[in-house]
Scaffold this motif. Structure first.
Motif, PDB file in Angstrom:
ATOM      1  N   LEU A  82       0.815  -1.218   0.000  1.00  0.00           N
ATOM      2  CA  LEU A  82       0.000   0.000   0.000  1.00  0.00           C
ATOM      3  C   LEU A  82       0.846   1.264   0.000  1.00  0.00           C
ATOM      4  O   LEU A  82       0.419   2.294  -0.512  1.00  0.00           O
ATOM      5  N   ASP A  83       2.059   1.197   0.567  1.00  0.00           N
ATOM      6  CA  ASP A  83       2.929   2.368   0.573  1.00  0.00           C
ATOM      7  C   ASP A  83       3.942   2.357  -0.574  1.00  0.00           C
ATOM      8  O   ASP A  83       4.923   3.081  -0.553  1.00  0.00           O
ATOM      9  N   GLY A  84       3.678   1.553  -1.606  1.00  0.00           N
ATOM     10  CA  GLY A  84       4.436   1.628  -2.844  1.00  0.00           C
ATOM     11  C   GLY A  84       5.725   0.837  -2.920  1.00  0.00           C
ATOM     12  O   GLY A  84       6.472   0.964  -3.884  1.00  0.00           O
ATOM     13  N   VAL A  85       6.015   0.003  -1.914  1.00  0.00           N
ATOM     14  CA  VAL A  85       7.246  -0.792  -1.923  1.00  0.00           C
ATOM     15  C   VAL A  85       7.077  -1.980  -2.873  1.00  0.00           C
ATOM     16  O   VAL A  85       6.041  -2.647  -2.866  1.00  0.00           O
ATOM     17  N   PHE A  86       8.092  -2.221  -3.686  1.00  0.00           N
ATOM     18  CA  PHE A  86       8.078  -3.392  -4.572  1.00  0.00           C
ATOM     19  C   PHE A  86       9.279  -4.305  -4.327  1.00  0.00           C
ATOM     20  O   PHE A  86       9.373  -5.384  -4.901  1.00  0.00           O
TER      21      PHE A  86
ATOM     22  N   PHE B 168       8.304   3.866  -7.898  1.00  0.00           N
ATOM     23  CA  PHE B 168       8.387   5.250  -8.365  1.00  0.00           C
ATOM     24  C   PHE B 168       9.168   6.046  -7.326  1.00  0.00           C
ATOM     25  O   PHE B 168       8.650   6.390  -6.272  1.00  0.00           O
ATOM     26  N   THR B 169      10.412   6.311  -7.644  1.00  0.00           N
ATOM     27  CA  THR B 169      11.316   6.946  -6.703  1.00  0.00           C
ATOM     28  C   THR B 169      11.118   8.456  -6.688  1.00  0.00           C
ATOM     29  O   THR B 169      10.503   9.033  -7.602  1.00  0.00           O
ATOM     30  N   GLU B 170      11.647   9.068  -5.650  1.00  0.00           N
ATOM     31  CA  GLU B 170      11.638  10.522  -5.545  1.00  0.00           C
ATOM     32  C   GLU B 170      12.265  11.100  -6.812  1.00  0.00           C
ATOM     33  O   GLU B 170      13.307  10.634  -7.267  1.00  0.00           O
ATOM     34  N   GLY B 171      11.617  12.074  -7.401  1.00  0.00           N
ATOM     35  CA  GLY B 171      12.135  12.699  -8.611  1.00  0.00           C
ATOM     36  C   GLY B 171      11.563  12.134  -9.899  1.00  0.00           C
ATOM     37  O   GLY B 171      11.868  12.637 -10.981  1.00  0.00           O
ATOM     38  N   THR B 172      10.729  11.085  -9.807  1.00  0.00           N
ATOM     39  CA  THR B 172      10.085  10.557 -11.008  1.00  0.00           C
ATOM     40  C   THR B 172       9.200  11.646 -11.593  1.00  0.00           C
ATOM     41  O   THR B 172       8.437  12.290 -10.877  1.00  0.00           O
ATOM     42  N   GLU B 173       9.315  11.868 -12.898  1.00  0.00           N
ATOM     43  CA  GLU B 173       8.504  12.892 -13.557  1.00  0.00           C
ATOM     44  C   GLU B 173       7.029  12.518 -13.511  1.00  0.00           C
ATOM     45  O   GLU B 173       6.668  11.348 -13.493  1.00  0.00           O
ATOM     46  N   LYS B 174       6.183  13.548 -13.517  1.00  0.00           N
ATOM     47  CA  LYS B 174       4.740  13.322 -13.560  1.00  0.00           C
ATOM     48  C   LYS B 174       4.404  12.494 -14.794  1.00  0.00           C
ATOM     49  O   LYS B 174       4.894  12.751 -15.892  1.00  0.00           O
TER      50      LYS B 174
END
Length: 186
Positions: free
Chosen positions: A12-16, A151-157
């Motif tokens: 749920l918090d985006g961890v893969f 989706f890491t910090e800095g991933t473009e919209k």
């Protein structure tokens, strides 16, 4: 032309990262059938090095996998890596240069879907070049609080359009998205 399908286990918090450590509590016949159908609608795997090395270590020696394991082990696999020099897993080709062009050539061939699992850096490259036809996020009802996120910090919209959903009795929700037509290829 083939479709590139990105399939990911997510919390749920985006961890893969390392789904083998947190996903099995939610595994049942429904999720097994879903993954089976997904694999058998594909005839090529496209993997990043880290995911490839994990799969290559596990799948050839995993007992009692039936036709799913046979498919995993025998289907063609393409691994994107600038450091891997030799591929041990049967039917593996290393893509180490002109990555985007080679993937475009693979996509233009006739056949079933190209399946991308895990492979975070590769997924970012595919997204950046608008090469993903569909994302399938298998969201598990667990929060880890830390770990590698797809989706890491800095991933473009990047806009996505929801095209299908499935839910399983264990609380897994599968979200099928396609890239929004407004996204621009790089």
């Amino acid at each position: 032309m083939r479709k590139i399908i990105v399939t990911e286990y997510l919390t749920l918090d985006g961890v893969f990262e390392e789904p083998g450590h947190w996903s099995f509590d939610y595994w049942n016949e429904e999720s097994m059938q879903y993954k089976r159908d997904e694999l058998f609608s594909s005839d090529v795997q496209l993997l990043g090095r880290v995911t490839y090395e994990g799969f290559a270590k596990a799948w050839p020696t995993m007992p009692d996998t039936g036709d799913f394991g046979e498919r995993m082990n025998n289907m063609p696999k393409y691994v994107v890596s600038t450091t891997l020099t030799h591929a041990e897993w049967k039917n593996t080709t290393i893509i180490n240069k002109n990555v985007v062009e080679e993937i475009k050539k693979l996509r233009e061939q006739s056949g079933q879907h190209i399946l991308v699992a895990g492979s975070g850096k590769l997924v970012q490259t595919l997204m950046h070049h608008n090469l993903v036809d569909e994302y399938r996020f298998m969201v598990h009802p667990v929060v880890l609080g830390s770990g590698k996120r797809l989706f890491t910090e800095g991933t473009e919209k990047f806009k996505l359009t929801l095209v299908d959903t499935k839910s399983f009795k264990t609380g897994i929700v599968v979200l099928h998205y396609q890239p929004d037509k407004d996204n621009k290829g790089k």
